[in-house]
Design an enzyme around this catalytic site. Structure first.
Site, PDB file in Angstrom:
ATOM      1  N   GLU A 178       0.812  -1.226   0.000  1.00 13.00           N
ATOM      2  CA  GLU A 178       0.000   0.000   0.000  1.00 13.00           C
ATOM      3  C   GLU A 178       0.842   1.272   0.000  1.00 13.00           C
ATOM      4  O   GLU A 178       0.513   2.248   0.661  1.00 13.00           O
ATOM      5  CB  GLU A 178      -1.003   0.001   1.161  1.00 13.00           C
ATOM      6  N   HIS A 205      -2.113  -0.957  10.007  1.00 12.95           N
ATOM      7  CA  HIS A 205      -1.619  -2.318  10.241  1.00 12.95           C
ATOM      8  C   HIS A 205      -0.400  -2.253  11.150  1.00 12.95           C
ATOM      9  O   HIS A 205       0.270  -1.219  11.237  1.00 12.95           O
ATOM     10  CB  HIS A 205      -1.222  -2.998   8.929  1.00 12.95           C
TER      11      HIS A 205
END
EC number: 3.1.4.12
Length: 422
Positions: free
Chosen positions: A49, A272
């Site tokens: 990402e 995350h």
């Protein structure tokens, strides 16, 4: 190579949540990520990402003294988001874009536009050939009603096949990334059972970090707390998986995760949690007839996973064909309606109404046509994966008929060793 040979590898993995204009504090988090990676000096940093080319170039420049080798895997419309930074020279690299990756009309989810993929880089470290893979699979937006399950299973199978076919000359295989799957999920079991990958969290004797190794935790201020309500300790969807072949042995000496906040700034690096693993590679003593003692009973878990995957792909294929059939009916009705409008316009009785309805009718037919083509492509992609699984299951049944044989994951390893010796 010396008999007491030992190679230590420090690995970093993080889904960076770097969506331009949408991710909070993106620039500040990228700056702190760069500082942290320079400070820790890992052998390999694998990121997901990193959607912005500007962010990648910033990290590349900032990290170049410590990680001279870097690569950004580009695919799809907005990119795969995958990139790697290595302290060691990258000998080879390539990538594979998954055949299925969600639906283009689900714009609010956005996975289809990102071109989810798996990236491969090959490193030569003290005579050891390391194949390192980084990937990001389709997100799970609703666990109870997961419309993307078949796509994620197909991606897991493609990933497993890609690793199998590209790692025949490797001594060590490393897979890191955001799999968007819980440890017990079908796709995760497929990777472990078919390829023989081992989970660093389950294998290590020295773990520090979040409860149950979770990589999305309620304490993280960027996480949607509503989504994690059923999981008080969070969820584990990011992994460090590995295996060794051709006479080597690999173990995870330690594994650490971040815990939802940065002790210095207070805000985490991402939504995350980061994974930091220390792996140790050693030579293993030669084995005679590896896997020869494994009988049919030990193949049952793999066979069960393969059958379940085959069934799930079949359900997805039936759904895709239903939508394609529905779109074909809409196309047929739309063409009939257009023909009727032409008749009305030619007759002059309802000319103005026919002209007004012409444009939206043409738009409906074109939309239905695109919808039909997409779902036909989806059905074919699922059929391909199912056909490959069917072939594997057929071969496994034949080997069972011939009597006890090696476990398929071990058989793959034996084939890879034979290829290296030839």
């Amino acid at each position: 190579m010396k008999p007491n040979f030992s190679l230590r590898l420090r690995i970093f993995n993080l889904n960076c949540w770097g969506i331009p204009y949408l991710s909070k504090h993106r620039a500040d988090r990228m700056k702190r990520l760069g500082d942290f990676l320079n400070k820790e000096s890992f052998d390999l940093a694998l990121l997901e990402e990193v959607w912005s080319e500007q962010d990648f170039q910033y990290l590349r420049q900032k990290l170049s003294p410590t990680y001279p080798a870097a690569h950004h895997f580009r695919s799809g419309i907005i990119g795969s988001g995958l990139c790697v930074f290595s302290k060691h020279p990258i000998q080879e690299l390539t990538q594979h874009v998954y055949t299925l990756n969600g639906y283009p009309y689900m714009i609010h989810h956005g996975d289809w536009f990102s071109g989810k993929a798996v990236g491969l880089l090959v490193l030569h470290l003290s005579g050891v050939v390391l194949n390192a893979y980084v990937t990001h699979l389709h997100a799970e937006y609703n666990r109870r009603k997961d419309i993307y399950l078949a796509h994620r299973v197909a991606q897991a199978w493609e990933l497993a096949q890609f690793i199998h076919h590209t790692s025949k000359k490797a001594d060590v295989v490393l897979l890191c990334g955001d799999l968007n799957m819980h440890p017990e999920d079908l796709g995760c079991c497929l990777l472990k059972e078919w390829i023989g990958l081992r989970d660093a969290y389950l294998e290590t004797q020295d773990f520090k970090g979040s409860e149950e190794g979770s990589t999305m935790v309620p304490k993280n201020c960027y996480v949607n707390q509503q989504e994690l309500k059923p999981f008080p300790f969070g969820i584990r969807i990011d992994y460090v998986l590995y295996k060794a072949v051709s006479g080597f042995y690999i173990s995870c000496k330690s594994l650490e995760t971040t815990t939802g906040y940065d002790p210095h700034s207070g805000t985490p690096l991402s939504d995350h949690e980061a994974l930091m693993a220390t792996l140790c590679v050693k030579q293993s003593p030669p084995q005679q007839n590896p896997g020869s003692t494994h009988g049919p009973a030990e193949r049952l878990p793999l066979m069960s996973v393969l059958r379940e995957a085959w069934t799930e792909l079949g359900l997805g294929m039936a759904q895709a064909r239903w939508w394609a059939a529905f779109a074909s009916y809409v196309i047929g009705l739309g063409l009939l309606f257009l023909a009727l409008l032409c008749v009305l316009a030619a007759g002059g009785g309802a000319r103005e109404a026919a002209i007004l309805l012409w444009t939206p009718s043409v738009g409906l037919v074109l939309w239905a046509g695109a919808f039909y083509l997409f779902h036909v492509q989806e059905a074919n992609g699922l059929y391909r994966a199912q056909a490959e699984l069917q072939h594997v299951l057929g071969r496994a049944r034949e080997s069972q008929d011939l009597g006890p044989g090696p476990q398929p994951a071990l058989l793959l390893g034996q084939q890879e060793r034979n290829n290296k010796e030839q």
